[in-house]
Enzyme design. Structure first.
Site, PDB file in Angstrom:
ATOM      1  N   ASP A  29       0.859  -1.186   0.000  1.00 60.65           N
ATOM      2  CA  ASP A  29       0.000   0.000   0.000  1.00 60.65           C
ATOM      3  C   ASP A  29       0.901   1.245   0.000  1.00 60.65           C
ATOM      4  O   ASP A  29       1.865   1.329   0.771  1.00 60.65           O
ATOM      5  CB  ASP A  29      -0.904  -0.010   1.244  1.00 60.65           C
ATOM      6  N   ILE A  30       0.583   2.192  -0.859  1.00 63.56           N
ATOM      7  CA  ILE A  30       1.429   3.362  -1.054  1.00 63.56           C
ATOM      8  C   ILE A  30       1.301   4.371   0.109  1.00 63.56           C
ATOM      9  O   ILE A  30       2.155   5.245   0.288  1.00 63.56           O
ATOM     10  CB  ILE A  30       1.107   4.041  -2.416  1.00 63.56           C
ATOM     11  N   GLU A  88     -12.367   3.617  -1.224  1.00 59.29           N
ATOM     12  CA  GLU A  88     -11.571   4.500  -2.084  1.00 59.29           C
ATOM     13  C   GLU A  88     -11.371   3.919  -3.484  1.00 59.29           C
ATOM     14  O   GLU A  88     -11.548   4.628  -4.467  1.00 59.29           O
ATOM     15  CB  GLU A  88     -10.209   4.725  -1.395  1.00 59.29           C
ATOM     16  N   HIS A  93     -10.007  -5.476  -2.500  1.00 59.48           N
ATOM     17  CA  HIS A  93      -8.647  -5.627  -1.968  1.00 59.48           C
ATOM     18  C   HIS A  93      -8.707  -5.942  -0.486  1.00 59.48           C
ATOM     19  O   HIS A  93      -9.529  -5.384   0.242  1.00 59.48           O
ATOM     20  CB  HIS A  93      -7.792  -4.382  -2.210  1.00 59.48           C
ATOM     21  N   HIS A  95      -6.648  -5.569   2.885  1.00 58.22           N
ATOM     22  CA  HIS A  95      -5.516  -4.907   3.534  1.00 58.22           C
ATOM     23  C   HIS A  95      -4.906  -5.914   4.496  1.00 58.22           C
ATOM     24  O   HIS A  95      -5.596  -6.407   5.398  1.00 58.22           O
ATOM     25  CB  HIS A  95      -5.989  -3.707   4.367  1.00 58.22           C
TER      26      HIS A  95
HETATM   27  P1  AMP Z   1      -9.897   1.478   0.532  1.00 57.79           P
HETATM   28  O1  AMP Z   1     -10.504   1.461  -0.869  1.00 57.79           O
HETATM   29  O2  AMP Z   1     -10.552   2.498   1.406  1.00 57.79           O
HETATM   30  O3  AMP Z   1      -9.904   0.118   1.148  1.00 57.79           O
HETATM   31  O4  AMP Z   1      -8.376   1.927   0.411  1.00 57.79           O
HETATM   32  C1  AMP Z   1      -7.647   1.874  -0.776  1.00 57.79           C
HETATM   33  C2  AMP Z   1      -6.173   1.732  -0.444  1.00 57.79           C
HETATM   34  O5  AMP Z   1      -5.444   1.716  -1.658  1.00 57.79           O
HETATM   35  C3  AMP Z   1      -5.592   2.876   0.396  1.00 57.79           C
HETATM   36  O6  AMP Z   1      -4.988   2.329   1.579  1.00 57.79           O
HETATM   37  C4  AMP Z   1      -4.561   3.521  -0.525  1.00 57.79           C
HETATM   38  O7  AMP Z   1      -3.410   3.987   0.154  1.00 57.79           O
HETATM   39  C5  AMP Z   1      -4.240   2.399  -1.474  1.00 57.79           C
HETATM   40  N1  AMP Z   1      -3.776   2.836  -2.791  1.00 57.79           N
HETATM   41  C6  AMP Z   1      -4.375   3.711  -3.628  1.00 57.79           C
HETATM   42  N2  AMP Z   1      -3.657   3.866  -4.752  1.00 57.79           N
HETATM   43  C7  AMP Z   1      -2.569   3.064  -4.632  1.00 57.79           C
HETATM   44  C8  AMP Z   1      -1.434   2.790  -5.463  1.00 57.79           C
HETATM   45  N3  AMP Z   1      -1.275   3.358  -6.662  1.00 57.79           N
HETATM   46  N4  AMP Z   1      -0.501   1.910  -5.011  1.00 57.79           N
HETATM   47  C9  AMP Z   1      -0.639   1.323  -3.796  1.00 57.79           C
HETATM   48  N5  AMP Z   1      -1.686   1.545  -2.976  1.00 57.79           N
HETATM   49  C10 AMP Z   1      -2.640   2.407  -3.370  1.00 57.79           C
END
Ligand code: AMP
Length: 130
Positions: A29-30, A88, A93, A95
């Site tokens: 995760d970035i 988001e 995905h 975590h």
């Molecule tokens: P959520 O959809 O709320 O479960 O969170 C989406 C996750 O994706 C967040 O923790 C972001 O930091 C992560 N994220 C978004 N874009 C990227 C990326 N390009 N590379 C890695 N992680 C990402």
């Protein structure tokens, strides 16, 4: 339009890759809650976890378990936790997060890491994959 995660799978957007097989992909995760915070995704683009077909759901959990075991071996922590949110990015995905305290599970506290650190973390997790 493909999700940002599909673009990562296709190599159109860079990532710190941990592992991949025919159906699943894992990368750091970035914007991590803790060092080693990893996302495990199905290559199949589905928005919500409960809309996955059952074999893909079960496969994603097995894949996430494998990645979680490698994280547990690579990153000193109290335990490894798993969370599914998806507010988001509309691509399922899991975590997989090394937990030290409850703050690592809240998505409020974030670690700021340099590219070199991300690379080293990915190498250390990959080295523990069986
Ligand atoms: P959520 O959809 O709320 O479960 O969170 C989406 C996750 O994706 C967040 O923790 C972001 O930091 C992560 N994220 C978004 N874009 C990227 C990326 N390009 N590379 C890695 N992680 C990402």
């Amino acid at each position: 339009m493909p999700t940002i995660f599909t673009k990562i799978i296709n190599g159109e957007i860079p990532c710190y890759k941990i592992a991949e097989d025919d159906d699943f992909f894992a990368f750091l995760d970035i914007n991590p809650n803790a060092i080693g915070h990893t996302l495990c995704i199905p290559k199949k683009e589905v928005n919500k976890i409960l809309d996955l077909d059952e074999p893909t759901y079960m496969g994603l959990m097995a894949f996430s378990r494998k990645i979680g075991k490698a994280i547990e071996a690579a990153i000193p922590c109290e335990r490894v936790g798993m969370t599914i949110i998806g507010l988001e990015v509309p691509h399922v995905h899991v975590h997989v997060i090394p937990l030290h305290t409850m703050k690592n599970a809240t998505f409020q506290h974030k670690e700021k890491l340099e590219p070199k650190e991300f690379k080293e973390i990915a190498i250390s997790i990959r080295a523990k994959l069986k």
